[in-house]
Design an enzyme around this catalytic site. Structure first.
Site, short mmCIF file in Angstrom:
data_model
loop_
_atom_site.label_atom_id
_atom_site.label_comp_id
_atom_site.label_asym_id
_atom_site.label_seq_id
_atom_site.Cartn_x
_atom_site.Cartn_y
_atom_site.Cartn_z
N LYS A 1 0.85 -1.21 0.00
CA LYS A 1 0.00 0.00 0.00
C LYS A 1 0.88 1.25 0.00
O LYS A 1 0.69 2.15 -0.82
CB LYS A 1 -0.89 0.00 1.25
CG LYS A 1 -1.58 1.33 1.49
CD LYS A 1 -2.44 1.31 2.72
CE LYS A 1 -1.74 1.62 4.01
NZ LYS A 1 -1.47 3.04 4.27
N ASN A 2 1.84 1.31 0.92
CA ASN A 2 2.61 2.55 1.07
C ASN A 2 3.50 2.83 -0.13
O ASN A 2 3.84 3.98 -0.40
CB ASN A 2 3.43 2.52 2.36
CG ASN A 2 2.55 2.71 3.58
OD1 ASN A 2 1.37 3.00 3.46
ND2 ASN A 2 3.14 2.53 4.76
N CYS B 1 -4.18 13.24 12.78
CA CYS B 1 -4.81 11.95 12.54
C CYS B 1 -4.77 11.17 13.84
O CYS B 1 -4.17 11.63 14.81
CB CYS B 1 -4.10 11.19 11.42
SG CYS B 1 -2.50 10.62 11.90
N ARG C 1 1.35 14.60 13.23
CA ARG C 1 1.90 14.40 11.89
C ARG C 1 1.96 15.66 11.03
O ARG C 1 1.26 15.80 10.03
CB ARG C 1 1.12 13.30 11.15
CG ARG C 1 1.25 11.98 11.82
CD ARG C 1 0.44 10.92 11.13
NE ARG C 1 1.21 10.17 10.16
CZ ARG C 1 0.74 9.09 9.54
NH1 ARG C 1 -0.45 8.67 9.77
NH2 ARG C 1 1.49 8.44 8.68
N ASP D 1 4.78 0.44 12.09
CA ASP D 1 3.55 -0.15 11.53
C ASP D 1 3.36 -1.61 11.95
O ASP D 1 2.35 -2.23 11.58
CB ASP D 1 3.56 -0.04 10.00
CG ASP D 1 3.23 1.37 9.53
OD1 ASP D 1 2.89 2.22 10.37
OD2 ASP D 1 3.32 1.62 8.31
N ARG E 1 -8.78 -0.04 4.18
CA ARG E 1 -7.79 0.90 3.65
C ARG E 1 -6.47 0.20 3.36
O ARG E 1 -5.73 0.63 2.47
CB ARG E 1 -7.52 2.02 4.67
CG ARG E 1 -8.64 2.99 4.83
CD ARG E 1 -8.20 4.14 5.69
NE ARG E 1 -6.99 4.75 5.17
CZ ARG E 1 -6.28 5.67 5.81
NH1 ARG E 1 -6.65 6.08 6.99
NH2 ARG E 1 -5.20 6.17 5.27
C1 UD1 Z 1 4.81 6.70 6.41
C2 UD1 Z 1 3.86 5.56 6.23
C3 UD1 Z 1 3.30 5.10 7.57
C4 UD1 Z 1 4.43 4.81 8.53
C5 UD1 Z 1 5.40 5.98 8.61
C6 UD1 Z 1 6.63 5.68 9.46
C7 UD1 Z 1 2.92 5.96 4.03
C8 UD1 Z 1 1.73 6.32 3.22
N1 UD1 Z 1 2.78 5.98 5.35
O1 UD1 Z 1 4.05 7.80 6.95
O2 UD1 Z 1 2.51 3.93 7.35
O3 UD1 Z 1 3.87 4.57 9.81
O4 UD1 Z 1 5.86 6.32 7.29
O5 UD1 Z 1 7.28 4.54 9.00
O6 UD1 Z 1 3.96 5.63 3.50
N2 UD1 Z 1 7.10 14.38 10.75
C9 UD1 Z 1 7.29 15.72 11.04
N3 UD1 Z 1 7.32 16.60 10.00
C10 UD1 Z 1 7.14 16.23 8.70
C11 UD1 Z 1 6.97 14.85 8.41
C12 UD1 Z 1 6.95 13.95 9.46
O7 UD1 Z 1 7.45 16.10 12.19
O8 UD1 Z 1 7.17 17.09 7.80
C13 UD1 Z 1 7.05 13.40 11.87
C14 UD1 Z 1 5.67 12.75 11.95
O9 UD1 Z 1 4.77 13.54 12.70
C15 UD1 Z 1 5.99 11.45 12.63
C16 UD1 Z 1 7.37 11.10 12.10
O10 UD1 Z 1 7.92 12.33 11.59
O11 UD1 Z 1 6.04 11.62 14.02
C17 UD1 Z 1 7.37 10.05 11.01
O12 UD1 Z 1 6.63 10.51 9.91
P1 UD1 Z 1 6.95 10.07 8.40
O13 UD1 Z 1 8.18 9.23 8.35
O14 UD1 Z 1 6.88 11.29 7.56
O15 UD1 Z 1 5.70 9.15 8.11
P2 UD1 Z 1 4.65 9.26 6.94
O16 UD1 Z 1 5.33 9.51 5.65
O17 UD1 Z 1 3.54 10.18 7.36
#
Ligand code: UD1
Length: 421
Positions: A22-23, A118, A123, A308, A400
């Protein structure tokens, strides 16, 4: 709203085919916005999030064609006809933010709704925006929307992420393929889904090196072209089903599974006394006699233990021999499954980002509900070995992210059914 009924039914035996990730699909699909030629993705999982991404891309001007019941998707964005990703779609799925980088790179403009909070935490998207600003974009936040403009196009830059964010790495990687000059991403995320995206972008003509390491270098090109790309196997689905025979007993072969997708997870399973073997077709997990060992888990970016899979691991550790400590370092609010597991008889104590789980002999079925995808599936796993009936409501979370979950588990002998209301 539909629910899933699970009855503890003894050992599971059989095989489960692992779907495309999915991701990975959610980041590969927006790559269509980078080219006016068709992008064909194969091994696409049939999931609600894919449908939502199709809707999002269609709203931007992409023509979407599906074949083989949706396992092949052809995305054709001859022209981006609308540069606004609306709140109505973005609020359903945070990964919608991944259209920002590609639209900006191709046309120098994009308006994308802020995803908002969320269930598993705040996030923010600050790292995505900082990266694009470093590449010359002007960004304003107005009325809940990100307004991004790059007059004259994006320019290559060196970007040092303070955290190895998966989504921010993907957005910048895509944007940089069409930027002028060289972009270097330091402290880049290393997840297999990033490598899969880079592989696909290379097929489209991008010049990328270092993906899978903390430093990715992208040499911008003038134009990308069409390509065909198979979505990598879903390591989180794999890790989830690996625990089914651990919890319920038996032996299950996971077709398409590979240890290198989940190295540290497999090490943790080994520590817990669980036997995982590689086969010609994938991985085989065999339950052990008696309870598994308690183990301590700390979630980390790849190659560490995946956040995850934390909820599913907690479900398995509820009946381990001894006390396990699980520390969640990626998301601030990711123990929502704990109170539900406690309702099933688990002994769990949560303090901030740490959960202490003391194994009990057996869980008891109960009506439960979860507020995110991985938490929901952990309750299904727990129900596989609980006495009596477990009814998991809010099934749309599972829709999902888990393709044909009921069919896959029941093919191995699980007593599981969807109740449509
Ligand atoms: C992706 C995955 C999700 C997984 C996560 C971590 C997808 C669609 N989703 O989510 O299933 O749980 O990676 O492996 O691929 N953060 C910030 N600022 C930002 C971006 C992130 O502070 O601009 C923080 C987030 O709040 C969170 C952490 O960084 O606490 C990890 O987020 P991130 O690695 O970006 O995860 P996602 O891409 O949202």
């Amino acid at each position: 709203m539909d629910s899933i009924l699970v009855k503890g039914n003894g050992p599971l035996n059989g095989e489960i085919a692992i779907s495309g990730a999915k991701n990975a699909a959610l980041t590969l699909m927006p790559a269509t916005l980078l080219t006016d030629e068709p992008l064909t993705l194969t091994n696409v999982p049939r999931l609600l999030d894919i449908k939502t991404t199709n809707e999002l891309l269609s709203s931007l001007g992409t023509e979407v064609a599906m074949m083989q019941e949706g396992q092949i998707i052809v995305l054709d964005t001859n022209q981006i006809t609308n540069h606004t990703a609306h709140y109505d779609i973005v609020r359903k799925m945070r990964a919608s933010i991944l259209v920002l980088g590609p639209m900006l790179a191709r046309d120098g403009k994009a308006i994308v709704s802020l995803p908002g909070g969320c269930a598993i935490g705040a996030r923010p998207v600050d790292l995505h925006l900082q990266g694009l600003e470093a590449m010359g974009a002007t960004i304003e936040l107005k009325e809940g929307y990100i307004h991004a403009v790059a007059k004259g196009g994006l320019k290559g830059a060196t970007i040092d992420f303070s955290f190895a964010s998966v989504g921010a790495t993907e957005n910048i990687l895509m944007a940089a393929t069409l930027a002028k000059g060289t972009t270097v991403i330091n402290n880049a995320a290393r997840e297999p889904e990033i490598v899969d995206l880079a592989d696909c972008l290379r097929k489209m003509g991008a010049q990328i090196s270092g993906d899978g390491s903390p430093t990715i270098t992208i040499q911008g090109v003038d134009k990308l072209h069409g390509a065909t790309h198979p979505v990598v196997a879903d390591r989180i689905e794999l890790g989830t089903y690996m625990l089914a025979p651990v919890i319920a007993g038996g032996e299950v072969e996971l077709l398409g599974g590979r240890i290198n997708l989940l190295h540290s997870y497999c090490e943790k399973l080994d520590e817990a006394g669980i036997s995982v073997t590689e086969t010609k077709r994938g991985l085989k997990v065999t339950s052990r006699n008696g309870r598994i060992n308690a183990v301590n888990v700390v979630t980390e970016p790849f190659p560490g233990f995946p956040t995850d899979l934390q909820a599913q691991m907690m479900a398995a550790l509820c009946t381990a021999n001894g006390t396990s400590v699980l520390e969640e370092t990626i998301f601030e609010n990711r123990f929502m499954h704990a109170p539900e597991l406690i309702r099933m008889g688990a002994n769990i104590d949560v303090h901030g980002g740490t959960a202490t789980v003391t194994g009990v002999n057996r869980l008891k079925g109960a009506p439960v509900m979860a507020t995110d995808l991985r938490a929901s599936v952990s309750l299904i796993l727990a129900g596989l070995a609980a006495s009596g009936e477990t009814i998991v409501s809010r099934v749309y979370h599972l829709d999902r992210g888990y393709e044909r979950l009921v069919r896959k588990l029941s093919s191995c002998g699980a007593n599981i059914e969807r109740i449509t209301s």
